[in-house]
Design a protein around this motif. Structure first.
Motif, PDB file in Angstrom:
ATOM      1  N   VAL A   1      38.320 -76.733 -12.774  1.00 41.41           N
ATOM      2  CA  VAL A   1      38.459 -75.697 -13.797  1.00 41.41           C
ATOM      3  C   VAL A   1      39.806 -75.826 -14.514  1.00 41.41           C
ATOM      4  O   VAL A   1      39.890 -75.700 -15.740  1.00 41.41           O
ATOM      5  CB  VAL A   1      38.318 -74.296 -13.166  1.00 41.41           C
ATOM      6  CG1 VAL A   1      38.660 -73.204 -14.186  1.00 41.41           C
ATOM      7  CG2 VAL A   1      36.896 -74.096 -12.642  1.00 41.41           C
ATOM      8  N   ALA A   2      40.868 -76.121 -13.749  1.00 42.62           N
ATOM      9  CA  ALA A   2      42.192 -76.262 -14.350  1.00 42.62           C
ATOM     10  C   ALA A   2      42.235 -77.417 -15.346  1.00 42.62           C
ATOM     11  O   ALA A   2      42.851 -77.308 -16.421  1.00 42.62           O
ATOM     12  CB  ALA A   2      43.244 -76.458 -13.257  1.00 42.62           C
ATOM     13  N   LEU A   3      41.585 -78.519 -15.022  1.00 43.76           N
ATOM     14  CA  LEU A   3      41.535 -79.652 -15.945  1.00 43.76           C
ATOM     15  C   LEU A   3      40.739 -79.297 -17.203  1.00 43.76           C
ATOM     16  O   LEU A   3      41.123 -79.654 -18.323  1.00 43.76           O
ATOM     17  CB  LEU A   3      40.913 -80.866 -15.252  1.00 43.76           C
ATOM     18  CG  LEU A   3      41.782 -81.565 -14.205  1.00 43.76           C
ATOM     19  CD1 LEU A   3      40.953 -82.561 -13.392  1.00 43.76           C
ATOM     20  CD2 LEU A   3      42.953 -82.285 -14.868  1.00 43.76           C
ATOM     21  N   ALA A   4      39.623 -78.591 -17.010  1.00 40.33           N
ATOM     22  CA  ALA A   4      38.825 -78.160 -18.161  1.00 40.33           C
ATOM     23  C   ALA A   4      39.614 -77.200 -19.044  1.00 40.33           C
ATOM     24  O   ALA A   4      39.509 -77.239 -20.274  1.00 40.33           O
ATOM     25  CB  ALA A   4      37.522 -77.513 -17.683  1.00 40.33           C
ATOM     26  N   ASN A   5      40.409 -76.333 -18.427  1.00 42.71           N
ATOM     27  CA  ASN A   5      41.257 -75.417 -19.191  1.00 42.71           C
ATOM     28  C   ASN A   5      42.184 -76.165 -20.140  1.00 42.71           C
ATOM     29  O   ASN A   5      42.548 -75.668 -21.210  1.00 42.71           O
ATOM     30  CB  ASN A   5      42.111 -74.563 -18.248  1.00 42.71           C
ATOM     31  CG  ASN A   5      41.317 -73.487 -17.528  1.00 42.71           C
ATOM     32  OD1 ASN A   5      40.187 -73.174 -17.914  1.00 42.71           O
ATOM     33  ND2 ASN A   5      41.891 -72.928 -16.474  1.00 42.71           N
ATOM     34  N   LYS A   6      42.594 -77.347 -19.734  1.00 44.44           N
ATOM     35  CA  LYS A   6      43.539 -78.138 -20.525  1.00 44.44           C
ATOM     36  C   LYS A   6      42.862 -78.967 -21.606  1.00 44.44           C
ATOM     37  O   LYS A   6      43.510 -79.730 -22.329  1.00 44.44           O
ATOM     38  CB  LYS A   6      44.344 -79.053 -19.593  1.00 44.44           C
ATOM     39  CG  LYS A   6      45.213 -78.293 -18.593  1.00 44.44           C
ATOM     40  CD  LYS A   6      45.905 -79.235 -17.614  1.00 44.44           C
ATOM     41  CE  LYS A   6      46.712 -78.428 -16.592  1.00 44.44           C
ATOM     42  NZ  LYS A   6      47.826 -77.690 -17.223  1.00 44.44           N
ATOM     43  N   GLY A   7      41.551 -78.828 -21.706  1.00 46.51           N
ATOM     44  CA  GLY A   7      40.825 -79.518 -22.768  1.00 46.51           C
ATOM     45  C   GLY A   7      40.191 -80.837 -22.367  1.00 46.51           C
ATOM     46  O   GLY A   7      39.606 -81.531 -23.201  1.00 46.51           O
ATOM     47  N   TYR A   8      40.281 -81.195 -21.089  1.00 47.39           N
ATOM     48  CA  TYR A   8      39.659 -82.436 -20.641  1.00 47.39           C
ATOM     49  C   TYR A   8      38.164 -82.233 -20.400  1.00 47.39           C
ATOM     50  O   TYR A   8      37.718 -81.126 -20.071  1.00 47.39           O
ATOM     51  CB  TYR A   8      40.308 -82.929 -19.341  1.00 47.39           C
ATOM     52  CG  TYR A   8      41.760 -83.325 -19.490  1.00 47.39           C
ATOM     53  CD1 TYR A   8      42.121 -84.477 -20.181  1.00 47.39           C
ATOM     54  CD2 TYR A   8      42.773 -82.543 -18.939  1.00 47.39           C
ATOM     55  CE1 TYR A   8      43.450 -84.842 -20.317  1.00 47.39           C
ATOM     56  CE2 TYR A   8      44.105 -82.897 -19.071  1.00 47.39           C
ATOM     57  CZ  TYR A   8      44.443 -84.049 -19.760  1.00 47.39           C
ATOM     58  OH  TYR A   8      45.759 -84.411 -19.901  1.00 47.39           O
ATOM     59  N   LYS A   9      37.398 -83.307 -20.555  1.00 49.99           N
ATOM     60  CA  LYS A   9      35.978 -83.281 -20.216  1.00 49.99           C
ATOM     61  C   LYS A   9      35.857 -83.581 -18.724  1.00 49.99           C
ATOM     62  O   LYS A   9      36.279 -84.656 -18.276  1.00 49.99           O
ATOM     63  CB  LYS A   9      35.213 -84.309 -21.037  1.00 49.99           C
ATOM     64  CG  LYS A   9      35.240 -84.023 -22.541  1.00 49.99           C
ATOM     65  CD  LYS A   9      34.523 -85.121 -23.324  1.00 49.99           C
ATOM     66  CE  LYS A   9      34.581 -84.834 -24.823  1.00 49.99           C
ATOM     67  NZ  LYS A   9      33.945 -85.923 -25.605  1.00 49.99           N
ATOM     68  N   VAL A  10      35.269 -82.649 -17.985  1.00 47.67           N
ATOM     69  CA  VAL A  10      35.320 -82.712 -16.527  1.00 47.67           C
ATOM     70  C   VAL A  10      33.919 -82.616 -15.911  1.00 47.67           C
ATOM     71  O   VAL A  10      33.093 -81.809 -16.339  1.00 47.67           O
ATOM     72  CB  VAL A  10      36.200 -81.579 -15.956  1.00 47.67           C
ATOM     73  CG1 VAL A  10      36.296 -81.687 -14.433  1.00 47.67           C
ATOM     74  CG2 VAL A  10      37.588 -81.608 -16.583  1.00 47.67           C
ATOM     75  N   GLY A  11      33.683 -83.453 -14.902  1.00 47.18           N
ATOM     76  CA  GLY A  11      32.472 -83.371 -14.090  1.00 47.18           C
ATOM     77  C   GLY A  11      32.861 -83.153 -12.639  1.00 47.18           C
ATOM     78  O   GLY A  11      33.950 -83.555 -12.211  1.00 47.18           O
ATOM     79  N   LEU A  12      31.994 -82.508 -11.884  1.00 43.35           N
ATOM     80  CA  LEU A  12      32.269 -82.222 -10.477  1.00 43.35           C
ATOM     81  C   LEU A  12      31.000 -82.447  -9.665  1.00 43.35           C
ATOM     82  O   LEU A  12      29.962 -81.840  -9.929  1.00 43.35           O
ATOM     83  CB  LEU A  12      32.737 -80.780 -10.312  1.00 43.35           C
ATOM     84  CG  LEU A  12      32.947 -80.261  -8.878  1.00 43.35           C
ATOM     85  CD1 LEU A  12      33.994 -81.088  -8.143  1.00 43.35           C
ATOM     86  CD2 LEU A  12      33.344 -78.782  -8.905  1.00 43.35           C
ATOM     87  N   LEU A  13      31.078 -83.346  -8.690  1.00 46.80           N
ATOM     88  CA  LEU A  13      29.954 -83.621  -7.807  1.00 46.80           C
ATOM     89  C   LEU A  13      30.258 -83.078  -6.422  1.00 46.80           C
ATOM     90  O   LEU A  13      31.280 -83.408  -5.816  1.00 46.80           O
ATOM     91  CB  LEU A  13      29.701 -85.130  -7.711  1.00 46.80           C
ATOM     92  CG  LEU A  13      28.647 -85.553  -6.681  1.00 46.80           C
ATOM     93  CD1 LEU A  13      27.257 -85.068  -7.093  1.00 46.80           C
ATOM     94  CD2 LEU A  13      28.653 -87.072  -6.496  1.00 46.80           C
ATOM     95  N   ASP A  14      29.375 -82.227  -5.931  1.00 50.64           N
ATOM     96  CA  ASP A  14      29.479 -81.701  -4.568  1.00 50.64           C
ATOM     97  C   ASP A  14      28.806 -82.711  -3.648  1.00 50.64           C
ATOM     98  O   ASP A  14      27.591 -82.729  -3.504  1.00 50.64           O
ATOM     99  CB  ASP A  14      28.782 -80.343  -4.499  1.00 50.64           C
ATOM    100  CG  ASP A  14      28.946 -79.657  -3.150  1.00 50.64           C
ATOM    101  OD1 ASP A  14      29.512 -80.287  -2.242  1.00 50.64           O
ATOM    102  OD2 ASP A  14      28.513 -78.503  -3.016  1.00 50.64           O
TER     103      ASP A  14
END
Length: 377
Positions: free
Chosen positions: A122-135
């Motif tokens: 979430v913090a990376l997305a807040n900074k404008g980066y495109k982020v994916g997360l795999l559980d």
């Protein structure tokens, strides 16, 4: 001799598969005539066609008999296929649009690894980066709960002529978990191979698109799931999460040793010391070291890796993810200035995101691209 003569002769050659001529089957392509030299292409449906060699010989014989032995046709007939076999077809790279693949790992459970992974995403997305997360914690998936999307259905999306799993997006993070595909109230009773195959599908059969950072919340410890991950994707680097407690530190050492092992050789970006100290809500200026003091910092120094950040033990962090609202959403881009009005823990996650970006940039500048691990027995 002209092209029409070649077509006329080959119209007498029957394809064994259906009895029609090579011309009727539209198999004759790219005729070339250069003096006595005659060449053309025969197009078959599949590489596994059993009649390829016999049809080529039949075509050669027909041309020689039709025009006399003065023509040079042997060795000049090319073969191509309308459908390539799976073995020869171009292999689509795994996660072709992803710039950095970051593993979030821990030596043991209960140190807050998944909470850290959710908040960093979430913090990376807040900074404008495109982020994916795999559980990737197949046997204990927690991301659907942490993002408040436990009951969200999974859909398929068609891209490049193929159906793909579409990740769920929330807080600017694209996310997938085995938790979306199993009953959340029942245990996942799978053998190792089944778990590994399910994990591969979430990586290779999902449409992740363009991402700056793809975070993988790994299961705790060291297992065949970790081997599956490093064999499936080229991991840019890993972040190790631990608490200051000596038991956790001992297991963190093992985790770091695994990634530094010669056959694995995945760069360790740094250590996160979670639950570094306790801050009472009534006295936010006070610190209580419930699990020991500075253990993560000492481990980082001893092993020659970076201590990325120390995150306090605050009840609110647990409450936030339990309610589907990771603490890092407090620092949403454009709504805060320098953490003004934000909690210490939200600022810590924001700092951690900055550190990961910096370490990734350094790693990519100084080291060659990571390769998938090839392990042979």
């Amino acid at each position: 001799m002209g092209s029409d003569d070649i077509i006329r002769i080959l119209s007498t050659v029957r394809y064994p598969g259906n009895g029609k001529s090579l011309v009727e089957n539209n198999m004759v392509k790219d005729i070339e005539i250069d003096g006595r030299k005659v060449g053309f292409t025969l197009e078959f449906d599949k590489e596994t066609n059993p009649f390829v060699k016999s049809v080529v010989r039949m075509a050669e014989t027909a041309i020689e008999q039709g025009e006399g032995h003065d023509v040079e046709v042997k060795g000049n007939i090319k073969v191509k296929y309308r459908q390539q076999s799976a073995a020869s077809a171009p292999v689509r790279p795994v996660l072709p649009g992803v710039k950095n693949i970051i593993g979030i790992s821990s030596g043991k459970g209960g140190v807050g690894k998944s909470t850290v992974a959710a908040n960093v995403a979430v913090a990376l997305a807040n900074k404008g980066y495109k982020v994916g997360l795999l559980d990737a914690d197949i046997f204990g998936p927690s991301m659907p709960r942490m993002f408040g999307v436990e009951d969200e259905p999974i859909y398929m999306i068609n891209r490049e002529g193929k159906d793909w799993i579409e990740p769920i997006e929330k807080y600017g993070v694209k996310m997938l978990s085995i938790g979306f595909l199993v009953d959340k109230n029942n245990a996942v009773l799978w053998r190792g191979s089944m778990a590994s195959n399910a994990l591969k599908q979430l990586i290779t059969d999902a449409w992740w698109g363009e991402l700056d950072y793809f975070l993988i919340d790994m299961p705790p410890g060291t297992s065949d799931i970790h081997l599956t991950l490093v064999q499936t994707v080229p991991i840019t680097g890993v972040v190790i999460v631990t608490t200051p407690q000596e038991v956790a530190l001992a297991d963190a050492r093992k985790g770091i040793a695994m990634f530094k092992e010669e056959k694995i050789n995945v760069p360790v970006l740094g250590i996160v010391e979670n639950m570094a100290w306790f801050i009472p809500a009534e006295h936010p200026e006070e610190k209580y070291y419930l699990f020991g003091k500075g253990g993560g910092e000492a481990l980082a120094k001893k092993l020659g890796v970076n201590l990325l950040v120390q995150i306090p033990l605050v009840a609110g962090i647990c409450e936030d993810v339990d309610n589907g609202n990771p603490t890092a959403i407090e620092m949403k881009k454009g709504e805060r200035e320098e953490g003004e009005g934000c909690s210490a823990e939200a600022i810590a996650f924001d700092l951690l995101a900055d550190k990961i970006v910096k370490e990734c940039d350094t790693r990519n500048r100084e080291l060659p691209p990571t390769q998938k691990v090839e392990i042979t027995r």
